[in-house]
Motif scaffolding. Sequence first.
Motif, PDB file in Angstrom:
ATOM      1  N   GLU A 150     -71.829  42.042  53.878  1.00  0.00           N
ATOM      2  CA  GLU A 150     -71.894  43.434  54.315  1.00  0.00           C
ATOM      3  C   GLU A 150     -72.618  43.590  55.646  1.00  0.00           C
ATOM      4  N   GLU A 151     -73.679  42.816  55.846  1.00  0.00           N
ATOM      5  CA  GLU A 151     -74.510  42.998  57.034  1.00  0.00           C
ATOM      6  C   GLU A 151     -74.054  42.159  58.230  1.00  0.00           C
ATOM      7  N   THR A 152     -73.481  40.986  57.971  1.00  0.00           N
ATOM      8  CA  THR A 152     -73.177  40.061  59.071  1.00  0.00           C
ATOM      9  C   THR A 152     -71.696  39.719  59.212  1.00  0.00           C
ATOM     10  N   GLY A 153     -70.902  40.002  58.180  1.00  0.00           N
ATOM     11  CA  GLY A 153     -69.500  39.628  58.205  1.00  0.00           C
ATOM     12  C   GLY A 153     -69.250  38.196  57.776  1.00  0.00           C
ATOM     13  N   LEU A 154     -70.298  37.416  57.543  1.00  0.00           N
ATOM     14  CA  LEU A 154     -70.141  36.020  57.134  1.00  0.00           C
ATOM     15  C   LEU A 154     -69.843  35.928  55.635  1.00  0.00           C
ATOM     16  N   ASP A 155     -68.956  35.016  55.266  1.00  0.00           N
ATOM     17  CA  ASP A 155     -68.636  34.793  53.857  1.00  0.00           C
ATOM     18  C   ASP A 155     -69.211  33.450  53.425  1.00  0.00           C
ATOM     19  N   LEU A 156     -70.223  33.494  52.565  1.00  0.00           N
ATOM     20  CA  LEU A 156     -70.897  32.270  52.108  1.00  0.00           C
ATOM     21  C   LEU A 156     -70.378  31.778  50.762  1.00  0.00           C
ATOM     22  N   THR A 157     -69.256  32.330  50.307  1.00  0.00           N
ATOM     23  CA  THR A 157     -68.750  31.990  48.978  1.00  0.00           C
ATOM     24  C   THR A 157     -68.606  30.487  48.785  1.00  0.00           C
ATOM     25  N   ASP A 158     -68.052  29.802  49.786  1.00  0.00           N
ATOM     26  CA  ASP A 158     -67.797  28.367  49.655  1.00  0.00           C
ATOM     27  C   ASP A 158     -68.833  27.504  50.384  1.00  0.00           C
ATOM     28  N   ALA A 159     -69.899  28.127  50.850  1.00  0.00           N
ATOM     29  CA  ALA A 159     -70.917  27.363  51.585  1.00  0.00           C
ATOM     30  C   ALA A 159     -71.701  26.455  50.650  1.00  0.00           C
ATOM     31  N   GLU A 160     -72.103  25.299  51.168  1.00  0.00           N
ATOM     32  CA  GLU A 160     -72.987  24.416  50.413  1.00  0.00           C
ATOM     33  C   GLU A 160     -74.313  25.127  50.208  1.00  0.00           C
ATOM     34  N   ARG A 161     -74.846  25.045  49.016  1.00  0.00           N
ATOM     35  CA  ARG A 161     -76.104  25.739  48.736  1.00  0.00           C
ATOM     36  C   ARG A 161     -77.128  24.787  48.119  1.00  0.00           C
ATOM     37  N   GLY A 162     -78.388  25.160  48.230  1.00  0.00           N
ATOM     38  CA  GLY A 162     -79.458  24.358  47.645  1.00  0.00           C
ATOM     39  C   GLY A 162     -79.278  24.197  46.150  1.00  0.00           C
ATOM     40  N   LYS A 163     -79.829  23.134  45.587  1.00  0.00           N
ATOM     41  CA  LYS A 163     -79.649  22.840  44.171  1.00  0.00           C
ATOM     42  C   LYS A 163     -80.350  23.850  43.268  1.00  0.00           C
ATOM     43  N   ARG A 164     -81.378  24.500  43.783  1.00  0.00           N
ATOM     44  CA  ARG A 164     -82.122  25.446  42.963  1.00  0.00           C
ATOM     45  C   ARG A 164     -82.584  26.605  43.841  1.00  0.00           C
ATOM     46  N   TRP A 165     -83.031  27.659  43.168  1.00  0.00           N
ATOM     47  CA  TRP A 165     -83.687  28.758  43.861  1.00  0.00           C
ATOM     48  C   TRP A 165     -85.175  28.434  43.996  1.00  0.00           C
ATOM     49  N   HIS A 166     -85.833  29.178  44.857  1.00  0.00           N
ATOM     50  CA  HIS A 166     -87.290  29.207  44.913  1.00  0.00           C
ATOM     51  C   HIS A 166     -87.706  30.673  45.001  1.00  0.00           C
TER      52      HIS A 166
ATOM     53  N   THR B 289     -91.271  40.340  44.949  1.00  0.00           N
ATOM     54  CA  THR B 289     -90.906  38.949  44.690  1.00  0.00           C
ATOM     55  C   THR B 289     -89.575  38.651  45.355  1.00  0.00           C
ATOM     56  N   VAL B 290     -89.585  37.701  46.289  1.00  0.00           N
ATOM     57  CA  VAL B 290     -88.347  37.289  46.945  1.00  0.00           C
ATOM     58  C   VAL B 290     -87.860  35.992  46.308  1.00  0.00           C
ATOM     59  N   ILE B 291     -86.599  35.996  45.891  1.00  0.00           N
ATOM     60  CA  ILE B 291     -85.932  34.815  45.353  1.00  0.00           C
ATOM     61  C   ILE B 291     -85.008  34.306  46.452  1.00  0.00           C
ATOM     62  N   PHE B 292     -85.116  33.044  46.812  1.00  0.00           N
ATOM     63  CA  PHE B 292     -84.319  32.578  47.947  1.00  0.00           C
ATOM     64  C   PHE B 292     -83.684  31.228  47.673  1.00  0.00           C
ATOM     65  N   ARG B 293     -82.660  30.942  48.462  1.00  0.00           N
ATOM     66  CA  ARG B 293     -81.917  29.688  48.322  1.00  0.00           C
ATOM     67  C   ARG B 293     -81.305  29.347  49.678  1.00  0.00           C
ATOM     68  N   ARG B 294     -81.310  28.085  50.036  1.00  0.00           N
ATOM     69  CA  ARG B 294     -80.658  27.658  51.271  1.00  0.00           C
ATOM     70  C   ARG B 294     -79.131  27.734  51.117  1.00  0.00           C
ATOM     71  N   TYR B 295     -78.484  28.270  52.134  1.00  0.00           N
ATOM     72  CA  TYR B 295     -77.033  28.214  52.274  1.00  0.00           C
ATOM     73  C   TYR B 295     -76.753  27.538  53.605  1.00  0.00           C
ATOM     74  N   HIS B 296     -75.919  26.494  53.591  1.00  0.00           N
ATOM     75  CA  HIS B 296     -75.705  25.679  54.783  1.00  0.00           C
ATOM     76  C   HIS B 296     -74.363  25.983  55.445  1.00  0.00           C
ATOM     77  N   ASP B 297     -74.393  26.092  56.780  1.00  0.00           N
ATOM     78  CA  ASP B 297     -73.182  26.233  57.589  1.00  0.00           C
ATOM     79  C   ASP B 297     -73.182  25.073  58.581  1.00  0.00           C
ATOM     80  N   THR B 298     -72.046  24.421  58.746  1.00  0.00           N
ATOM     81  CA  THR B 298     -71.995  23.258  59.641  1.00  0.00           C
ATOM     82  C   THR B 298     -72.031  23.648  61.117  1.00  0.00           C
ATOM     83  N   ALA B 299     -71.757  24.911  61.429  1.00  0.00           N
ATOM     84  CA  ALA B 299     -71.764  25.362  62.823  1.00  0.00           C
ATOM     85  C   ALA B 299     -73.191  25.427  63.358  1.00  0.00           C
ATOM     86  N   SER B 300     -73.322  25.392  64.680  1.00  0.00           N
ATOM     87  CA  SER B 300     -74.644  25.523  65.296  1.00  0.00           C
ATOM     88  C   SER B 300     -75.151  26.951  65.123  1.00  0.00           C
TER      89      SER B 300
END
Length: 238
Positions: free
Chosen positions: A151-167, A175-186
């Motif tokens: 909604e905010e950026t137009g990026l679709d992370l549905t198929d992005a590689e993600r961290g194995k767990r939340w922190h 309380t912020v719950i977060f997780r890495r989402y990886h994009d191969t682009a710079s």
Amino acid sequence: MSFDLPRNVIFPVDAIDVRLDPFPHPFALANEQAIAENWQREIAANPALFDGTVVLLSELAYRGNRLVGRCHAVNYSTFMLWRKRRGNSGAEHAYAHAMLVAGDNALVAIRMAAHTVNAGRVYFAAGSFEPIDFRDGLVDVDFNMIREVREETGLDLTDAERGKRWHALSTSSGTVIFRRYHDTASADEIASRISAFVATEEQPEIDGPVIIRDADDLPEGLMGHMKPLVEWHFAGTN
């Protein structure tokens, strides 16, 4: 159970069992008049505000790498009054961050637009949990993350590689719950895609992307909870 969490430290989360209670939040019931009066002041100062639906917690605890809690749907006007009275209100706020990691290991955050409540502040694209984020009464944190980023950026992370767990990081502000989402682009490429999307929006939620390249590269307007998250990422923590 109430609120029983480690505070001001990042901790791993393997499961999230936060459920939506169909009954009103006690804070909303106890403060109806104050909520209405405060909302009139809020919209007088910022007519762009919308009294939609978000959720507030009445319980949250950390049990064996699990977050267990209960929340209630409230009007945004209720949330706005709670922000001013959060101390001993019997309510807390939880939200999620998709930590967007570029192919060059830089982080890509956003700066909020001038018409929003957090105008000018920098954090990862995010929004409060809403009833749409719950499946059979149980919060789907990754659905919320992906929805808010789109909604905010137009990026679709549905198929992005993600961290194995939340922190998670729990502070006096929430309380912020977060997780890495990886994009191969710079980071520059990702930022360019976000900027192009923002340019198409009639009233975008964000001013644009903010690239963070290392733990000392902290932008002006960074939200307080973000510094520990940025340091955690660049320390290479899993």
